[in-house]
Every structure is written in structure tokens, then in C-alpha cells.
Design a protein around this motif. Structure first.
Motif, PDB file in Angstrom:
ATOM      1  N   GLU A  27       3.716 -22.554  30.562  1.00  0.00           N
ATOM      2  CA  GLU A  27       4.654 -22.077  29.539  1.00  0.00           C
ATOM      3  C   GLU A  27       5.614 -21.051  30.135  1.00  0.00           C
ATOM      4  O   GLU A  27       6.796 -21.008  29.780  1.00  0.00           O
ATOM      5  N   GLN A  28       5.099 -20.206  31.030  1.00  0.00           N
ATOM      6  CA  GLN A  28       5.970 -19.229  31.683  1.00  0.00           C
ATOM      7  C   GLN A  28       7.004 -19.919  32.562  1.00  0.00           C
ATOM      8  O   GLN A  28       8.172 -19.526  32.613  1.00  0.00           O
ATOM      9  N   PRO A  39      -0.831 -20.706  29.538  1.00  0.00           N
ATOM     10  CA  PRO A  39       0.260 -19.738  29.744  1.00  0.00           C
ATOM     11  C   PRO A  39       1.022 -19.931  31.049  1.00  0.00           C
ATOM     12  O   PRO A  39       2.190 -19.565  31.139  1.00  0.00           O
ATOM     13  N   ASN A  63      -0.946 -20.053  24.214  1.00  0.00           N
ATOM     14  CA  ASN A  63      -1.450 -19.128  25.227  1.00  0.00           C
ATOM     15  C   ASN A  63      -2.660 -19.686  25.981  1.00  0.00           C
ATOM     16  O   ASN A  63      -3.113 -19.091  26.953  1.00  0.00           O
TER      17      ASN A  63
END
Length: 443
Positions: free
Chosen positions: A320-321, A317, A314
Motif C-alpha cells: 500500500e505504501q 501495508p 493495514n
């Protein structure tokens, strides 16, 4: 006890004791050691309401008020709910359990649902919130290229009524209608990220949250996604993703493996495709980033490097999204380990990136606020495409801005999606059999 105090304060002690006396005569007030108990069964509540309903609608205004007061004390309903329940009981014939609830007729017909599926595919399969935000622009683009088959097999179903319904459709309705269409579309993915400590781990600083000074174009989050299918053995392709944290502008490149020379080459190409300079790269702790060739390249380009904390995805993020929304959704979870598949991936990503950056919106967190229940929730801005966000910053020069507008106006979104689908089908034909043969159940 608390509800009784509210009633006492509103109507006075004399009146409430009069109501309690009448209720005691009816034998329907329940008492416990701590005061009144509203824990009666639902059937008992319905029975009481049904008996009071006829008298309520035959009574005068003053008598109706007394009946409402009595129900508030006996059952614990609010005055408005007591009035609503009396109306339902008066219209009901027979016990409540035998009344069949009539389902509400569907607002959107089969034609609208089929056209919505085609629009969702053409737009790049966004979620309902994003598709609702670009529904109008997507339909305009598809209508402009309707002769080239923008609506596909749904063309005979597209009508002015369907057009109006699509524009009026809410984000929640879009997600609900598309849910059956989305099920079981992709196999599951596999992660190959392994954090390793070396002297670059100590040299590159950690950034767990983005400081205010970096909330501007130029901070790029990077990560790799493995195309290993169901087995991480042997050599297979990776996709390097770079996304700007502030604008959402995203560029992907497929590389042969995670060797540093391929990462450096891909970063060179990605930097050329960004419409503005990159001045900061943020990665995880993967060995493909924490090595001498990559750090040397960043120093030569005057690019600052930071990294996430180990085992804290996180911290990064934004990219990663994109790994899920772009890489996994567009290239699926098959195994790609040949030169032909690598070439097809690098044909696929420029098309996917153009559609994502020019046509698909994103939302950004603007802060936090307290909900009605006192919970801290995020506040978001209005959905905007990465191209619109870049234009708002004023960072691009006039020739670049003009080129982007011309590209947006001339691009055939349906034709672009058709070409993306053709490449995806080629990849599936090449990789599906060997991917499923390596699954655990295949043995």
C-alpha cells in the motif's frame, strides 16, 4: 503545592518562610483554598521580572539566590528559567510588546534551494529522511555525469559551498525547503478495490501480521492500482505492484485490465525480474487475485498464497505504501485507457524500478521502545537501498551480485530521470484533457 514542597526540601523550612514573608511585604503572593496559584497573566510575570532584574544584577551572590527563591515561589518558575528570564528582562528596554524579534538570517541561499530541487527530482522525489541518507551518493553520481546535463538549469548555481551545504542539510530542513515545490503537483486518485466473497476466499488463509519465520527474502506483497482518472466507468489500465516485505525490492507492471490472464502474465514477468525466488504471495481480497488462474499459477510455481482481512488495508501495508510512493507519484492520477498509454507505462516502470531499487533507501521497523513521556514508539534501522539489503542477506549468487554492482556504477542517474520525465510528459499530454473532462465540476 508540589513545587513548594520541592523548594522546602531543597532550602529548608526556615528559609522558605523567610522568602514568603518578604514576598508578602511586596504584596505579590497569590493564595487560594488549595495553596498558591501560579495562574497570573503573562504581563504580570513580565512586570515582576522587570522590577527584579535591575536589583538582581546589582546584588551579591547570596542576594541573587534570595531573588531567585522569591521568583520560584511567586511565579512558579524553575530556578534556571527564573535566571534566564531575569537576563532577558535586564537586556530589554521598554515593555516586552514593543520589542521586535529579529528573524534569524537564512542558512541556505537561493542557489542551494534550486540545486536541492534538481537533486530531489533526479533522486526520484524521496522524503527528506531518505534524501538526506543518499545525498552524498546522489551528488557523486550527478557529478560523474555533469557533462550530460545532470544538474539541468541549476548547473551554474552548483558550487563547492552549495555542495557542502547540501551534505550538511538535515532531513527536516530538506522537507521544509522543498514544501512549496511539492504543492499541487498531482491530482487526487481514486480507489476501485471491491472485496467479493467466493470459494477462494475460504480456501486462501488470512494473514493479518507477518510471522517471524517469514521475515526473510521471498515474501512478496502484491496489489493493483487503477489508472481510471476521475471515473471508474469503462475499461482502463491497472498497475500491478509486487514488493518484497523484507528487502523492499519492488517491480511494477501495467496491465490492460484486471482480467486474470493479464495478472498471471504480469506475475510471470515480475518473477523473472526478481533477483531471487518468490515463495510467498500476500494480496488483498480483490477478485483479480482470488480466482482459479492465479491460484493455479501459484500452485504450479510452488508459491504459497495468503490474503488480508476484508476492509483492513493495514494488513498489507508494505505494498500500500508503494502504491503511493511509486505508482501514484510516478504515473500520477490520470486516466490511461489506450494501447499507447499502456505501452508508455510499461516503458516507465523498469526505469522507475531501477532507480528505486538501486538508489532510494528505505527504513525498516526493528522494534518498539518507550519514549521520555512513556509512549511506545517504533524503532527503525538506518536507511538502506533494497539492493544493499539484498546484498546483506547473501541470497544472490556471485554473477548476480557482480552484475548489480556494475549496473550501479555505470548507470547515469540524471539521464535515467530525464528519460522518466520524458515518458511522464507524454502520458500527461495524452491523458490530462480526458481526465479533467470527466471530473464532477466539468459537467
Amino acid at each position: 503545592r508540589r513545587d513548594s514542597a520541592k523548594v522546602l526540601a531543597k532550602w529548608g523550612a526556615c528559609r522558605i518562610w523567610d522568602v514568603l514573608a518578604k514576598s508578602l511585604v511586596h504584596g505579590r503572593v497569590l493564595w487560594c483554598a488549595g495553596g498558591m496559584d501560579y495562574g497570573m497573566s503573562l504581563s504580570a510575570r513580565r512586570e515582576i521580572t522587570k522590577k527584579e532584574a535591575g536589583e538582581y544584577f546589582r546584588s551579591s551572590k547570596k542576594a541573587k539566590g534570595e531573588i531567585l527563591d522569591r521568583l520560584m515561589v511567586e511565579i512558579g518558575w524553575s530556578r534556571a528559567n527564573a535566571r534566564r528570564q531575569l537576563g532577558r528582562a535586564f537586556r530589554r528596554r521598554g515593555p516586552a510588546r514593543v520589542v521586535t524579534r529579529k528573524p534569524r538570517p537564512p542558512s541556505y541561499g537561493y542557489d542551494t534551494v534550486k540545486v536541492l530541487q534538481q537533486v530531489w527530482v533526479v533522486a526520484g522525489q524521496p522524503c527528506g529522511k531518505y534524501l538526506a541518507a543518499v545525498m552524498s551518493a546522489t551528488l557523486v553520481n550527478m557529478e560523474a555525469h555533469i557533462g550530460s546535463g545532470a544538474f539541468g538549469r541549476a548547473r551554474p548555481r552548483y558550487s563547492p559551498q552549495v555542495h557542502t551545504q547540501l551534505l550538511a542539510m538535515s532531513a527536516a530542513t530538506i522537507d521544509r525547503l522543498l514544501a512549496p515545490f511539492k504543492l499541487s503537483m498531482y491530482p487526487e486518485g481514486k480507489s476501485t478495490t471491491r472485496s467479493r466473497r467466493n470459494h477462494y476466499t475460504e480456501a486462501i488463509p488470512i494473514m493479518s501480521r507477518i510471522p517471524d519465520i517469514d521475515w526473510q527474502p521471498g515474501l512478496v506483497a502484491i496489489d493493483t492500482v487503477a489508472h481510471c482518472g476521475n471515473s471508474a466507468k469503462g475499461q482502463y489500465a491497472f498497475t500491478l505492484t509486487a514488493t518484497d516485505v523484507f528487502t523492499g525490492w519492488t517491480v511494477n507492471r501495467a496491465i490492460k485490465n484486471k482480467a486474470s490472464k493479464w495478472v498471471v502474465k504480469a506475475m510471470d514477468e515480475i518473477q523473472d525480474e526478481f533477483p531471487y525466488p518468490i515463495d510467498h504471495c500476500h494480496s488483498d481480497n480483490g477478485s483479480e487475485f482470488l480466482n482459479e488462474p492465479v491460484t493455479t499459477w501459484c500452485n504450479a510455481q510452488n508459491i504459497r498464497m495468503t490474503r488480508s482481512r476484508p476492509h483492513h488495508s493495514n494488513d498489507n501495508p508494505f505494498v500500500e505504501q508503494k502504491n503511493g510512493a511509486i505508482v501514484r507519484r510516478s504515473a500520477f492520477n490520470y486516466r490511461y485507457d489506450t494501447d499507447t498509454e499502456l505501452r508508455l507505462l510499461n516503458e516507465l516502470w523498469p526505469l522507475v524500478n531501477v532507480r528505486k531499487n538501486l538508489f532510494l533507501p528505505t527504513k525498516k521497523v526493528t522494534g518498539y521502545h518507550l519514549s521520555g513521556k512513556g509512549k511506545s514508539v517504533r524503532s527503525y534501522d538506518d536507511p538502506r537501498t533494497p539492493a544493499q539489503r539484498i546484498e546483506d542477506t547473501g541470497i544472490m549468487l556471485e554473477p548476480q551480485r557482480r552484475h548489480m554492482k556494475e549496473l550501479y556504477a555505470s548507470l547515469d542517474l540524471a539521464g535515467l530521470t530525464t528519460r522518466i520525465n520524458e515518458i511522464q510528459q507524454q502520458l500527461i499530454r495524452l491523458a490530462a484533457a480526458k481526465t479533467y473532462s470527466q471530473a464532477p465540476h466539468a459537467a
